[in-house]
Design a protein around this motif. Structure first.
Motif, PDB file in Angstrom:
ATOM      1  N   ALA A  80      16.055  23.395  -9.461  1.00  0.00           N
ATOM      2  CA  ALA A  80      17.216  24.198  -9.768  1.00  0.00           C
ATOM      3  C   ALA A  80      17.343  25.188 -10.807  1.00  0.00           C
ATOM      4  O   ALA A  80      17.203  24.962 -12.022  1.00  0.00           O
ATOM      5  CB  ALA A  80      18.052  23.583  -9.691  1.00  0.00           C
ATOM      6  N   LEU A  81      18.299  26.515 -11.089  1.00  0.00           N
ATOM      7  CA  LEU A  81      18.700  27.482 -11.969  1.00  0.00           C
ATOM      8  C   LEU A  81      20.155  26.216 -12.264  1.00  0.00           C
ATOM      9  O   LEU A  81      20.956  26.695 -10.766  1.00  0.00           O
ATOM     10  CB  LEU A  81      18.473  28.592 -11.651  1.00  0.00           C
ATOM     11  CG  LEU A  81      19.386  29.688 -13.373  1.00  0.00           C
ATOM     12  CD1 LEU A  81      18.252  29.612 -14.365  1.00  0.00           C
ATOM     13  CD2 LEU A  81      19.812  30.859 -12.237  1.00  0.00           C
ATOM     14  N   PHE A  82      20.684  26.400 -13.559  1.00  0.00           N
ATOM     15  CA  PHE A  82      21.061  25.826 -14.327  1.00  0.00           C
ATOM     16  C   PHE A  82      22.324  26.611 -14.659  1.00  0.00           C
ATOM     17  O   PHE A  82      22.092  27.352 -15.378  1.00  0.00           O
ATOM     18  CB  PHE A  82      21.552  24.792 -14.657  1.00  0.00           C
ATOM     19  CG  PHE A  82      20.953  23.784 -14.074  1.00  0.00           C
ATOM     20  CD1 PHE A  82      22.321  22.567 -13.944  1.00  0.00           C
ATOM     21  CD2 PHE A  82      19.905  23.063 -13.369  1.00  0.00           C
ATOM     22  CE1 PHE A  82      21.889  21.290 -13.386  1.00  0.00           C
ATOM     23  CE2 PHE A  82      19.248  21.985 -12.800  1.00  0.00           C
ATOM     24  CZ  PHE A  82      20.450  20.727 -12.481  1.00  0.00           C
ATOM     25  N   VAL A  83      23.091  27.523 -14.164  1.00  0.00           N
ATOM     26  CA  VAL A  83      23.859  28.277 -14.414  1.00  0.00           C
ATOM     27  C   VAL A  83      24.934  27.620 -15.327  1.00  0.00           C
ATOM     28  O   VAL A  83      26.156  27.383 -14.881  1.00  0.00           O
ATOM     29  CB  VAL A  83      24.418  29.380 -13.503  1.00  0.00           C
ATOM     30  CG1 VAL A  83      25.024  30.686 -14.050  1.00  0.00           C
ATOM     31  CG2 VAL A  83      23.342  30.087 -12.962  1.00  0.00           C
ATOM     32  N   VAL A  84      24.981  28.258 -16.877  1.00  0.00           N
ATOM     33  CA  VAL A  84      26.356  27.970 -17.475  1.00  0.00           C
ATOM     34  C   VAL A  84      27.360  29.300 -17.702  1.00  0.00           C
ATOM     35  O   VAL A  84      27.072  30.460 -18.089  1.00  0.00           O
ATOM     36  CB  VAL A  84      25.653  26.669 -19.074  1.00  0.00           C
ATOM     37  CG1 VAL A  84      27.303  26.684 -19.827  1.00  0.00           C
ATOM     38  CG2 VAL A  84      25.088  26.284 -18.487  1.00  0.00           C
ATOM     39  N   ASN A  85      28.511  29.249 -16.919  1.00  0.00           N
ATOM     40  CA  ASN A  85      29.479  29.941 -17.687  1.00  0.00           C
ATOM     41  C   ASN A  85      30.008  30.103 -19.183  1.00  0.00           C
ATOM     42  O   ASN A  85      30.412  28.821 -18.685  1.00  0.00           O
ATOM     43  CB  ASN A  85      30.251  29.357 -16.730  1.00  0.00           C
ATOM     44  CG  ASN A  85      30.002  30.479 -15.049  1.00  0.00           C
ATOM     45  OD1 ASN A  85      29.661  30.993 -14.371  1.00  0.00           O
ATOM     46  ND2 ASN A  85      29.501  29.096 -14.728  1.00  0.00           N
ATOM     47  N   LEU A 120      19.920  29.518 -17.590  1.00  0.00           N
ATOM     48  CA  LEU A 120      20.370  30.481 -17.750  1.00  0.00           C
ATOM     49  C   LEU A 120      22.250  30.357 -18.055  1.00  0.00           C
ATOM     50  O   LEU A 120      23.415  30.335 -17.357  1.00  0.00           O
ATOM     51  CB  LEU A 120      20.642  31.437 -16.188  1.00  0.00           C
ATOM     52  CG  LEU A 120      21.218  33.265 -16.308  1.00  0.00           C
ATOM     53  CD1 LEU A 120      20.917  33.792 -17.143  1.00  0.00           C
ATOM     54  CD2 LEU A 120      21.773  34.023 -14.613  1.00  0.00           C
ATOM     55  N   VAL A 121      22.877  31.139 -19.224  1.00  0.00           N
ATOM     56  CA  VAL A 121      23.565  31.629 -19.624  1.00  0.00           C
ATOM     57  C   VAL A 121      24.567  32.905 -19.825  1.00  0.00           C
ATOM     58  O   VAL A 121      23.785  34.023 -19.912  1.00  0.00           O
ATOM     59  CB  VAL A 121      23.847  30.974 -21.400  1.00  0.00           C
ATOM     60  CG1 VAL A 121      25.173  31.417 -21.935  1.00  0.00           C
ATOM     61  CG2 VAL A 121      23.678  29.824 -21.815  1.00  0.00           C
ATOM     62  N   VAL A 122      25.699  32.448 -18.578  1.00  0.00           N
ATOM     63  CA  VAL A 122      26.406  33.760 -18.268  1.00  0.00           C
ATOM     64  C   VAL A 122      28.066  33.796 -19.303  1.00  0.00           C
ATOM     65  O   VAL A 122      28.232  32.897 -19.031  1.00  0.00           O
ATOM     66  CB  VAL A 122      26.103  34.082 -16.360  1.00  0.00           C
ATOM     67  CG1 VAL A 122      27.082  35.075 -16.652  1.00  0.00           C
ATOM     68  CG2 VAL A 122      25.169  34.313 -16.396  1.00  0.00           C
ATOM     69  N   CYS A 156      18.086  29.558 -24.341  1.00  0.00           N
ATOM     70  CA  CYS A 156      18.096  29.709 -22.979  1.00  0.00           C
ATOM     71  C   CYS A 156      17.738  31.691 -22.752  1.00  0.00           C
ATOM     72  O   CYS A 156      19.385  32.432 -23.589  1.00  0.00           O
ATOM     73  CB  CYS A 156      19.552  29.556 -22.737  1.00  0.00           C
ATOM     74  SG  CYS A 156      19.903  27.603 -22.876  1.00  0.00           S
ATOM     75  N   PRO A 157      17.738  32.340 -21.416  1.00  0.00           N
ATOM     76  CA  PRO A 157      18.560  33.495 -21.713  1.00  0.00           C
ATOM     77  C   PRO A 157      19.585  33.748 -21.199  1.00  0.00           C
ATOM     78  O   PRO A 157      20.478  32.708 -20.991  1.00  0.00           O
ATOM     79  CB  PRO A 157      17.958  33.981 -19.669  1.00  0.00           C
ATOM     80  CG  PRO A 157      17.970  32.232 -19.538  1.00  0.00           C
ATOM     81  CD  PRO A 157      17.189  31.621 -21.017  1.00  0.00           C
ATOM     82  N   TYR A 191      19.553  37.582 -10.625  1.00  0.00           N
ATOM     83  CA  TYR A 191      18.597  37.497 -11.594  1.00  0.00           C
ATOM     84  C   TYR A 191      17.473  35.734 -11.030  1.00  0.00           C
ATOM     85  O   TYR A 191      16.307  36.157 -10.727  1.00  0.00           O
ATOM     86  CB  TYR A 191      19.469  35.846 -12.511  1.00  0.00           C
ATOM     87  CG  TYR A 191      18.358  35.519 -14.164  1.00  0.00           C
ATOM     88  CD1 TYR A 191      18.155  36.167 -15.154  1.00  0.00           C
ATOM     89  CD2 TYR A 191      17.679  34.303 -13.545  1.00  0.00           C
ATOM     90  CE1 TYR A 191      17.245  35.756 -15.824  1.00  0.00           C
ATOM     91  CE2 TYR A 191      17.147  33.218 -14.435  1.00  0.00           C
ATOM     92  CZ  TYR A 191      16.637  33.965 -15.176  1.00  0.00           C
ATOM     93  OH  TYR A 191      16.249  33.352 -16.752  1.00  0.00           O
ATOM     94  N   ALA A 192      18.039  35.481  -9.801  1.00  0.00           N
ATOM     95  CA  ALA A 192      17.397  34.034  -9.055  1.00  0.00           C
ATOM     96  C   ALA A 192      16.419  35.519  -8.391  1.00  0.00           C
ATOM     97  O   ALA A 192      15.323  34.530  -7.786  1.00  0.00           O
ATOM     98  CB  ALA A 192      18.427  33.536  -7.832  1.00  0.00           C
TER      99      ALA A 192
END
Length: 267
Positions: free
Chosen positions: A26-31, A55-57, A82-83, A136-137
């Motif tokens: 899985a892709l982990f998206v860190v807000n 992915l950091v957003v 991290c992107p 992105y995904a």
């Protein structure tokens, strides 16, 4: 962070479920708002999830957010490998407020967001973030997503009731599964500060100025202390908020007190 499975009936903890998603690719998206909780959360997530799966957003609020918040989040992400993606709404915070006042000027329709109508969160943060994550995904053929948020139970009764792990049914479509995880939900403020200090990282400068939290300079739910700091260190932005309050006849803070009353700082 609790890293052990619950022994009772082998019930999986939120951490266990997150690790199952990690192992499934899985892709982990860190807000990342640029604040201390986001910073500590990224440090913790990196302990268990490879940077290549993160992915950091940052949902930028432009002039409404603390100067340097975006750059602070970006620097931490890049240092970790991290992107980093910036999510931006098609409208600004002030455009949203002015439009609401124009179309609904009556006394029962405040133009500012409120605790019951968090349009600033839904329209300016959550929506743009989800849009960028989907893009992105899709580009990478990723069908498993774990959205990570730095909400903590100690912050408010409402956040204490939040589920640390849940399915995002709205975003789980077309073969894609999307879960929401609160990795630091059970941590205290001292825990968060210790994690950042142990990682030899610095907090955003607003904390050294005395801020308790960090996001918008003038949040509808901010403490009087944070609002005063915002007024003293961002006088031009403060004057803009005060002018809108006076012109529209609506106060922006959930206390229904004006910014000048709350801060004691004349615009």
């Amino acid at each position: 962070m609790n890293v052990e499975a619950s022994p009772l009936f082998d019930v999986a903890t939120p951490f266990d479920l997150a690790m199952q998603e990690r192992d499934a690719g899985a892709l982990f998206v860190v807000n990342h708002s640029g604040g201390k909780d986001s910073q500590a959360m990224l440090i913790e997530v990196l302990r268990y999830v490879p940077a290549a799966q993160i992915l950091v957003v940052h949902a930028t609020l432009g002039e409404a957010e603390w100067p340097g918040a975006l750059e602070h989040a970006q620097a931490q992400a890049e240092a970790a490998g991290c992107p980093f993606v910036v999510a931006q709404a098609v409208k600004t915070f002030f455009e949203m407020v002015e439009h609401r006042f124009k179309v609904r000027p009556g006394p029962n329709s405040p133009c500012w967001p409120s605790a019951s109508n968090r349009q600033c969160t839904s329209d300016l943060k959550r929506g743009p973030i989800q849009r960028e994550v989907r893009r992105y995904a899709k580009e990478r053929g990723l069908l498993r997503i774990v959205g990570c948020m730095g909400l903590r139970a100690a912050e408010s009764p409402r956040r204490a009731k939040a589920s640390p792990w849940q399915l995002n049914a709205d975003q789980s479509v077309a073969g894609r599964t999307w879960h929401e995880w609160l990795p630091i939900h059970d941590l205290s403020t001292p825990d968060v500060l210790r994690i950042v200090a142990d990682a030899s990282q610095e907090l955003h400068p607003a904390y050294a100025m005395g801020n308790e939290r960090l996001s918008c300079v003038f949040c509808i739910m901010a403490s009087a202390n944070d609002l005063r700091n915002g007024a003293l260190h961002n006088p031009e932005l403060y004057a803009k908020y005060v002018e809108i309050e006076k012109r529209t006849g609506y106060t922006m803070h959930m206390s229904r007190k004006s910014l000048e009353e709350l801060t004691g700082v004349p615009a």
